[in-house]
Design a protein around this motif. Structure first.
Motif, PDB file in Angstrom:
ATOM      1  N   GLY A  29       0.799  -1.212   0.000  1.00 22.82           N
ATOM      2  CA  GLY A  29       0.000   0.000   0.000  1.00 22.82           C
ATOM      3  C   GLY A  29       0.837   1.271   0.000  1.00 22.82           C
ATOM      4  N   LYS A  30       0.315   2.303  -0.644  1.00 25.29           N
ATOM      5  CA  LYS A  30       1.004   3.584  -0.732  1.00 25.29           C
ATOM      6  C   LYS A  30       1.224   4.204   0.638  1.00 25.29           C
ATOM      7  CE  LYS A  30       0.590   8.033  -3.097  1.00 25.29           C
ATOM      8  NZ  LYS A  30      -0.227   8.844  -4.024  1.00 25.29           N
ATOM      9  N   ILE A  31       0.234   4.074   1.517  1.00 22.07           N
ATOM     10  CA  ILE A  31       0.355   4.668   2.860  1.00 22.07           C
ATOM     11  C   ILE A  31       1.507   4.035   3.628  1.00 22.07           C
ATOM     12  CG2 ILE A  31      -0.793   4.929   5.089  1.00 22.07           C
ATOM     13  CD1 ILE A  31      -3.430   5.176   3.609  1.00 22.07           C
ATOM     14  N   ALA A  32       1.628   2.713   3.537  1.00 23.66           N
ATOM     15  CA  ALA A  32       2.712   2.021   4.234  1.00 23.66           C
ATOM     16  C   ALA A  32       4.071   2.469   3.706  1.00 23.66           C
ATOM     17  CB  ALA A  32       2.553   0.512   4.086  1.00 23.66           C
ATOM     18  N   LEU A  33       4.183   2.628   2.386  1.00 19.49           N
ATOM     19  CA  LEU A  33       5.442   3.065   1.797  1.00 19.49           C
ATOM     20  C   LEU A  33       5.762   4.507   2.175  1.00 19.49           C
ATOM     21  CD1 LEU A  33       5.096   1.441  -1.735  1.00 19.49           C
ATOM     22  CD2 LEU A  33       6.768   0.821   0.015  1.00 19.49           C
ATOM     23  N   GLU A  34       4.746   5.375   2.172  1.00 22.43           N
ATOM     24  CA  GLU A  34       4.997   6.770   2.545  1.00 22.43           C
ATOM     25  C   GLU A  34       5.390   6.896   4.010  1.00 22.43           C
ATOM     26  OE1 GLU A  34       2.361   9.309  -0.662  1.00 22.43           O
ATOM     27  OE2 GLU A  34       1.451   8.829   1.287  1.00 22.43           O
ATOM     28  N   HIS A  35       4.826   6.040   4.837  1.00 21.99           N
ATOM     29  CA  HIS A  35       5.218   6.036   6.246  1.00 21.99           C
ATOM     30  C   HIS A  35       6.678   5.630   6.392  1.00 21.99           C
ATOM     31  CE1 HIS A  35       4.918   5.590  10.591  1.00 21.99           C
ATOM     32  NE2 HIS A  35       5.477   4.397  10.473  1.00 21.99           N
ATOM     33  N   TYR A  36       7.107   4.649   5.617  1.00 17.48           N
ATOM     34  CA  TYR A  36       8.486   4.188   5.703  1.00 17.48           C
ATOM     35  C   TYR A  36       9.461   5.231   5.136  1.00 17.48           C
ATOM     36  CZ  TYR A  36      12.772   1.627   4.919  1.00 17.48           C
ATOM     37  OH  TYR A  36      14.093   1.257   4.914  1.00 17.48           O
ATOM     38  N   PHE A  37       9.152   5.746   3.947  1.00 15.36           N
ATOM     39  CA  PHE A  37      10.074   6.676   3.293  1.00 15.36           C
ATOM     40  C   PHE A  37      10.002   8.088   3.864  1.00 15.36           C
ATOM     41  CE2 PHE A  37       9.597   3.594  -0.343  1.00 15.36           C
ATOM     42  CZ  PHE A  37      10.910   3.153  -0.322  1.00 15.36           C
ATOM     43  N   GLY A  38       8.877   8.433   4.481  1.00 18.65           N
ATOM     44  CA  GLY A  38       8.748   9.774   5.048  1.00 18.65           C
ATOM     45  C   GLY A  38       8.589  10.857   4.001  1.00 18.65           C
ATOM     46  N   CYS A  39       8.015  10.507   2.847  1.00 19.74           N
ATOM     47  CA  CYS A  39       7.823  11.472   1.766  1.00 19.74           C
ATOM     48  C   CYS A  39       6.763  10.920   0.817  1.00 19.74           C
ATOM     49  CB  CYS A  39       9.143  11.721   1.030  1.00 19.74           C
ATOM     50  SG  CYS A  39       9.783  10.269   0.164  1.00 19.74           S
ATOM     51  N   PRO A  40       6.279  11.736  -0.114  1.00 25.87           N
ATOM     52  CA  PRO A  40       5.288  11.241  -1.075  1.00 25.87           C
ATOM     53  C   PRO A  40       5.833  10.096  -1.924  1.00 25.87           C
ATOM     54  CG  PRO A  40       5.326  13.638  -1.080  1.00 25.87           C
ATOM     55  CD  PRO A  40       6.492  13.191  -0.257  1.00 25.87           C
ATOM     56  N   VAL A  41       4.952   9.123  -2.223  1.00 25.91           N
ATOM     57  CA  VAL A  41       5.290   7.981  -3.066  1.00 25.91           C
ATOM     58  C   VAL A  41       4.342   7.980  -4.265  1.00 25.91           C
ATOM     59  CG1 VAL A  41       5.269   5.459  -3.229  1.00 25.91           C
ATOM     60  CG2 VAL A  41       6.256   6.570  -1.222  1.00 25.91           C
ATOM     61  N   PHE A  42       4.884   7.723  -5.448  1.00 27.35           N
ATOM     62  CA  PHE A  42       4.090   7.726  -6.667  1.00 27.35           C
ATOM     63  C   PHE A  42       4.272   6.404  -7.404  1.00 27.35           C
ATOM     64  CE2 PHE A  42       5.329  12.048  -5.647  1.00 27.35           C
ATOM     65  CZ  PHE A  42       4.132  12.744  -5.734  1.00 27.35           C
ATOM     66  N   PHE A  43       3.190   5.940  -8.020  1.00 31.79           N
ATOM     67  CA  PHE A  43       3.232   4.736  -8.856  1.00 31.79           C
ATOM     68  C   PHE A  43       3.006   5.126 -10.319  1.00 31.79           C
ATOM     69  CE2 PHE A  43       1.485   2.633  -4.861  1.00 31.79           C
ATOM     70  CZ  PHE A  43       2.712   2.109  -4.493  1.00 31.79           C
ATOM     71  N   ASP A  44       3.185   4.139 -11.197  1.00 30.60           N
ATOM     72  CA  ASP A  44       2.923   4.295 -12.624  1.00 30.60           C
ATOM     73  C   ASP A  44       3.779   5.384 -13.265  1.00 30.60           C
ATOM     74  OD1 ASP A  44       0.916   2.294 -12.525  1.00 30.60           O
ATOM     75  OD2 ASP A  44      -0.494   3.783 -11.750  1.00 30.60           O
ATOM     76  N   GLU A  45       5.014   5.498 -12.812  1.00 24.11           N
ATOM     77  CA  GLU A  45       5.956   6.440 -13.395  1.00 24.11           C
ATOM     78  C   GLU A  45       6.733   5.764 -14.530  1.00 24.11           C
ATOM     79  OE1 GLU A  45       6.479   9.703 -12.512  1.00 24.11           O
ATOM     80  OE2 GLU A  45       4.784   9.565 -11.132  1.00 24.11           O
ATOM     81  N   GLY A  46       7.207   6.562 -15.468  1.00 27.66           N
ATOM     82  CA  GLY A  46       7.966   5.998 -16.576  1.00 27.66           C
ATOM     83  C   GLY A  46       9.308   5.446 -16.146  1.00 27.66           C
ATOM     84  N   ILE A  47       9.930   6.119 -15.155  1.00 29.66           N
ATOM     85  CA  ILE A  47      11.221   5.697 -14.627  1.00 29.66           C
ATOM     86  C   ILE A  47      11.143   5.721 -13.110  1.00 29.66           C
ATOM     87  CG2 ILE A  47      13.681   6.236 -14.474  1.00 29.66           C
ATOM     88  CD1 ILE A  47      13.498   7.570 -17.190  1.00 29.66           C
TER      89      ILE A  47
END
Length: 360
Positions: free
Chosen positions: A197-215
């Protein structure tokens, strides 16, 4: 690719790389640092730990395996059993892996990086010397910071997002263990979700997380890049500097077929070109690619769309990109890029303005 120009013998001389020097999926080349936490967690599973010992001579209950190397196929086997298998909680698995690694987990290369004066130099050093199944490419972004790009070395759609997640989680786990309390990144971007989940990743990284990026990429924060490097002890500094000098003199030259095509985009415009530069027949090349679940057309598309995206957001003109990728004109490139990405080059460039930084 029908839209590409007919290729003639290149005017400039190109060094021939024998096929046996290419990095295959069964060649042992990759260090185990990037999955160290995953292996340590496998020590709690006696059956799988026994398999690792028998098949790869890796004993996860001991730390002597850290200098071992494995092949891409062996790494994939480990992920299939500890990550991709049924009834696996991927969030728990990934963050459990992260909790088990620190700066010391990454061995001599991390020790050597600690001797460098800045975070940026440390990133560039590690991206150059770590033997991983991906290329880590640091680029200056529009804000003057550093974006670390994740570029696959193998065509593997099923495992690509997994490797991105482990790569970036490793970066954060190691960075936090070395510089706690400093915000590491402004954002983290993945080509797609990996079942976490995006929320779990943002909690870990401490910043916005985005999916479906080209790179896939990490955008490092300026405070982290400018952080003061903690001084090494009088015992560690000579070791680190010696290791840095040794690594600089012994850079591995092996490339996967995907990397080989990336390196020779200006001279490879067909499977015939690629086979000739490798010093093998087209039939042999097709057989090797088939064993790796790919084809020349697949690799050509993957390499060119990634390179096109990278160049577009770095302010390179479509004319120069078309020439770099082997197209006869801009129109052919624009049509191909839209079929690859679903958007025109100009639309993609507009959506990437936060990364634009003209290449010098």
């Amino acid at each position: 690719m029908e839209s590409q120009r007919a290729h003639t013998q290149p005017a400039q001389s190109t060094s021939v790389v024998p096929a046996h020097e290419q990095l295959g999926t069964n060649d042992r080349f990759f260090t185990l640092y990037q999955i160290s936490g995953l292996l340590l967690s496998s020590a709690e599973k006696p059956i799988f730990a026994e398999r690792l010992q028998q098949q790869f001579n890796i004993d996860p209950t001991r730390r002597g395996w850290s200098s071992n190397t494995i092949s891409y196929q062996e790494m994939r086997y480990i992920f299939e059993h500890l990550w991709l298998g049924k009834n696996k909680d991927r969030s728990e698995c990934l963050f459990n892996h992260a909790s088990r690694i620190n700066y010391a987990s990454f061995g001599a290369i991390s020790l050597a990086a600690m001797s460098l004066p800045s975070g940026e130099e440390s990133i560039r050093f590690c991206s150059k010397h770590f033997q991983t199944p991906w290329s880590a490419i640091p680029e200056i972004n529009r804000n003057g910071g550093i974006s670390l790009l994740h570029i696959p070395r193998f065509y593997d759609p099923e495992l690509r997002a997994t490797l991105e997640h482990f790569h970036f989680v490793n970066c954060f786990a190691v960075s936090r263990s070395h510089t706690p309390g400093i915000r590491i990144a402004e954002s983290v971007r993945f080509t797609r979700s990996c079942g976490i989940g995006k929320i779990a990743l943002e909690h870990y990284f401490g910043c916005p997380v985005f999916f479906d990026e080209g790179i896939a990429q990490i955008d490092f924060s300026r405070p982290w890049l400018n952080r003061p490097m903690p001084p090494l002890s009088s015992t560690l500094r000579p070791q680190a500097e010696q290791q840095a000098a040794m690594l600089a003199d012994h850079i591995k030259d092996k490339h996967s077929l995907l990397q080989f095509l990336q390196t020779h985009l200006d001279t490879i415009h067909s499977a015939d070109d690629m086979a000739r530069l490798l010093g093998i027949s087209c039939r042999t090349l097709a057989r090797i690619l088939d064993q790796q679940g790919a084809s020349y057309s697949i690799l050509s598309r993957e390499v060119r769309v990634t390179e096109a995206r990278r160049l577009l957001r770095n302010g390179v003109t479509t004319q120069h990109i078309a020439e770099r990728l082997g197209f006869s004109d801009e129109r052919s490139f624009r049509c191909a890029f839209k079929s690859w990405s679903g958007s025109s080059p100009s639309e993609y460039r507009c959506g990437q303005e936060q990364f634009l930084h003209p290449l010098k």
